[in-house]
Enzyme design. Structure first.
Site, PDB file in Angstrom:
ATOM      1  CG  LEU A   1      11.620   6.081  22.053  1.00 12.57           C
ATOM      2  CD1 LEU A   1      12.902   5.319  21.759  1.00 12.57           C
ATOM      3  CD2 LEU A   1      11.956   7.444  22.679  1.00 12.57           C
TER       4      LEU A   1
ATOM      5  CB  CYS B   1       2.015  -1.853  13.652  1.00 12.42           C
ATOM      6  SG  CYS B   1       2.324  -1.703  11.888  1.00 12.42           S
TER       7      CYS B   1
ATOM      8  CD  GLU C   1      12.780  -0.783  10.299  1.00  8.52           C
ATOM      9  OE1 GLU C   1      11.787  -0.284  10.840  1.00  8.52           O
ATOM     10  OE2 GLU C   1      13.833  -0.134  10.112  1.00  8.52           O
TER      11      GLU C   1
ATOM     12  CB  CYS D   1       5.130  -3.066  16.291  1.00  2.00           C
ATOM     13  SG  CYS D   1       6.877  -2.766  15.952  1.00  2.00           S
TER      14      CYS D   1
ATOM     15  CD  GLU E   1      -2.914  -1.206   2.288  1.00  2.00           C
ATOM     16  OE1 GLU E   1      -3.822  -2.039   2.177  1.00  2.00           O
ATOM     17  OE2 GLU E   1      -2.870  -0.373   3.208  1.00  2.00           O
TER      18      GLU E   1
ATOM     19  CB  CYS F   1       3.098   7.450   3.320  1.00  2.00           C
ATOM     20  SG  CYS F   1       3.466   6.232   4.590  1.00  2.00           S
TER      21      CYS F   1
ATOM     22  CB  CYS G   1       6.490  -5.304   8.832  1.00  2.00           C
ATOM     23  SG  CYS G   1       7.875  -4.711   9.839  1.00  2.00           S
TER      24      CYS G   1
ATOM     25  CB  CYS H   1       0.534   6.102  11.394  1.00  2.00           C
ATOM     26  SG  CYS H   1       1.072   7.700  10.851  1.00  2.00           S
TER      27      CYS H   1
ATOM     28  CB  SER I   1       9.669   6.008   9.891  1.00  2.00           C
ATOM     29  OG  SER I   1       9.214   5.556  11.142  1.00  2.00           O
TER      30      SER I   1
HETATM   31  N1  SAH Z   1       8.650   0.208  10.220  1.00  2.00           N
HETATM   32  C1  SAH Z   1       8.907   1.582  10.350  1.00  2.00           C
HETATM   33  C2  SAH Z   1       8.136   2.446   9.376  1.00  2.00           C
HETATM   34  C3  SAH Z   1       6.719   2.076   9.111  1.00  2.00           C
HETATM   35  S1  SAH Z   1       5.599   2.327  10.440  1.00  2.00           S
HETATM   36  C4  SAH Z   1       8.674   2.024  11.765  1.00  2.00           C
HETATM   37  O1  SAH Z   1       8.102   1.275  12.539  1.00  2.00           O
HETATM   38  O2  SAH Z   1       9.087   3.124  12.090  1.00  2.00           O
HETATM   39  C5  SAH Z   1       5.368   4.097  10.395  1.00  2.00           C
HETATM   40  C6  SAH Z   1       4.978   4.702  11.738  1.00  2.00           C
HETATM   41  O3  SAH Z   1       3.629   4.344  12.104  1.00  2.00           O
HETATM   42  C7  SAH Z   1       5.859   4.233  12.878  1.00  2.00           C
HETATM   43  O4  SAH Z   1       6.225   5.308  13.691  1.00  2.00           O
HETATM   44  C8  SAH Z   1       4.933   3.290  13.619  1.00  2.00           C
HETATM   45  O5  SAH Z   1       5.319   3.112  14.936  1.00  2.00           O
HETATM   46  C9  SAH Z   1       3.617   4.006  13.463  1.00  2.00           C
HETATM   47  N2  SAH Z   1       2.462   3.171  13.781  1.00  2.00           N
HETATM   48  C10 SAH Z   1       2.346   1.836  13.643  1.00  2.00           C
HETATM   49  N3  SAH Z   1       1.106   1.431  14.042  1.00  2.00           N
HETATM   50  C11 SAH Z   1       0.448   2.544  14.419  1.00  2.00           C
HETATM   51  C12 SAH Z   1      -0.881   2.786  14.892  1.00  2.00           C
HETATM   52  N4  SAH Z   1      -1.752   1.800  15.026  1.00  2.00           N
HETATM   53  N5  SAH Z   1      -1.232   4.059  15.177  1.00  2.00           N
HETATM   54  C13 SAH Z   1      -0.361   5.079  15.002  1.00  2.00           C
HETATM   55  N6  SAH Z   1       0.894   4.914  14.544  1.00  2.00           N
HETATM   56  C14 SAH Z   1       1.298   3.657  14.251  1.00  2.00           C
HETATM   57 FE1  SF4 Z   2       6.881  -3.092  11.144  1.00  2.00          FE
HETATM   58 FE2  SF4 Z   2       6.962  -0.464  11.690  1.00  2.00          FE
HETATM   59 FE3  SF4 Z   2       4.665  -1.848  11.912  1.00  2.00          FE
HETATM   60 FE4  SF4 Z   2       6.628  -2.263  13.665  1.00  2.00          FE
HETATM   61  S1  SF4 Z   2       5.470  -0.352  13.377  1.00  2.00           S
HETATM   62  S2  SF4 Z   2       5.433  -3.863  12.654  1.00  2.00           S
HETATM   63  S3  SF4 Z   2       8.416  -2.045  12.376  1.00  2.00           S
HETATM   64  S4  SF4 Z   2       5.797  -1.475  10.044  1.00  2.00           S
END
Ligand code: SAH
Ligand code: SF4
Length: 346
Positions: A209, A114, A156, A111, A87, A100, A107, A327, A185
């Site tokens: 973070l 996410c 990532e 996390c 996407e 974006c 991934c 996000c 990111s």
């Molecule tokens: N993998 C990388 C980049 C993709 S995620 C990373 O984790 O940084 C892009 C951003 O969206 C990251 O800061 C991630 O922590 C954030 N993110 C993931 N799930 C989210 C959610 N449910 N609500 C808000 N931000 C989220």
């Molecule tokens: Fe992957 Fe970033 Fe989502 Fe974590 S927040 S699962 S590193 S895309």
């Protein structure tokens, strides 16, 4: 078949040997500066366009396209040659046009909050697959000019390290985007941050973070068990020393988890020595994580608390929630199985 965006200028010149020299410029400028597909560069003879179409093919096929925010946000689901899906999200603002992009289908980082992490990993994307996302978005943005590229889609970026580096190089050298317009990111792959720092590429680094104590961060970001906060801090310090560029921390605010007074103290203590800018993201809902995002009042309170503690902070405006484009909501892939895309635009 390769993507036209994987050619260097020299390779293009070799491919066009026998054609008048100016054809190289026409195609190069068409692709990189004018956001055109070669088929649409009408100053080229038809036979040359046909030859090009036989030898190079777009790597992305649109499987779905949805818009929201009164047309200001567009999300595409692209199908790749092997059926994997990714996407891409285009966001237009008064002062900038941002795309974006995804660097992986899925991934592997897992996390908890996410949607991409919940769906698992399918594969890395190629340079052409990443770059073409930028140019599909640039075409859709016209007549506005695409100004910013953020590596915040699926995947990532530092786990697909060489591809990410090459894409940045191309966007800088061929497209003219500078560090202020390119943001990567990362979830915090400490050794890769250090490797990236030594490459001297023009980019802004954002580190996800979300928690500044290891116990909470282990729960939210499993990679923290491998590279705990102390290790990450070292990598961030190295980044600053090597690049002298501002670093930012992303912090998705989760109700009762990381929006407390204690979290403010911990974050301020972590961010201040690194002079990091903090970007607060109200948590967006995903199917696999049941804790809610912080309320707007708590987001504001958290922001104010950080300001009082001497931290530079902004709150990210949420875009595309109604079409699962915000996000952390990108999940076109579930371990190779395709989830239907829900059309929920207003
Ligand atoms: N993998 C990388 C980049 C993709 S995620 C990373 O984790 O940084 C892009 C951003 O969206 C990251 O800061 C991630 O922590 C954030 N993110 C993931 N799930 C989210 C959610 N449910 N609500 C808000 N931000 C989220
Ligand atoms: Fe992957 Fe970033 Fe989502 Fe974590 S927040 S699962 S590193 S895309």
């Amino acid at each position: 078949m390769p993507s036209a965006y994987e050619l260097t200028r020299d390779q293009l010149a070799t491919y066009l040997a026998g054609e008048p020299g100016y054809r190289v410029d026409q195609i190069w400028e068409g692709l990189w500066r004018h956001d055109l597909e070669v088929a649409d560069i009408t100053t080229l003879p038809k036979s040359l366009r046909e030859r090009f179409a036989r030898d190079f093919a777009p790597t992305l096929e649109v499987a779905n396209e949805v818009t929201s925010d009164r047309g200001a946000t567009t999300k595409w689901v692209f199908r790749l040659h092997d059926g994997a899906t990714i996407e891409t999200v285009l966001m237009t603002y008064d002062d900038r046009v941002t795309v974006c992009i995804s660097t992986q289908a899925g991934c592997a980082m897992g996390c908890s909050f996410c949607a991409t992490g919940q769906a698992g990993f399918t594969r890395h994307l190629s340079v052409g697959e990443v770059l073409e996302q930028v140019f599909v978005a640039a075409r859709a943005a016209a007549p506005r000019r695409l100004s910013n590229v953020v590596f915040m889609g699926m995947g990532e970026p530092l786990a697909n390290f060489l591809v990410t580096c090459r894409v940045i190089e191309c966007l800088h050298e061929y497209r003219g985007l500078s560090a202020r317009h390119l943001t990567v990111s990362t979830v915090g792959v400490a050794p890769a941050i250090e490797r990236l720092a030594t490459r001297g590429l023009p980019l802004t680094l954002a580190v996800s973070l979300h928690a500044a104590n290891n116990e909470t961060r282990n729960e939210l970001v499993p990679l923290n068990r491998r590279y705990p906060l102390e290790r990450l801090q070292r990598a961030c310090g190295f980044w600053l020393a090597e690049t002298s560029r501002r670093l930012s921390f992303e912090w998705a605010l989760i109700d009762g988890v990381n929006d407390t007074e204690r979290a403010m103290d911990e974050l301020a203590g972590y961010a201040r020595p690194l002079h990091a800018h903090v970007n607060l993201i109200p948590l967006n809902p995903t199917p696999g994580y049941l804790v809610r995002g912080s309320t707007p009042q708590r987001v504001e309170h958290f922001r104010d608390g950080l300001i009082e503690r001497g931290v530079n902070v902004t709150v990210r405006r949420t875009r595309g929630r109604s079409i699962d484009a915000a996000c952390g909501q990108l999940a076109a892939v579930t371990n190779g199985k395709h989830t239907p895309v829900l059309l929920r635009s207003r």
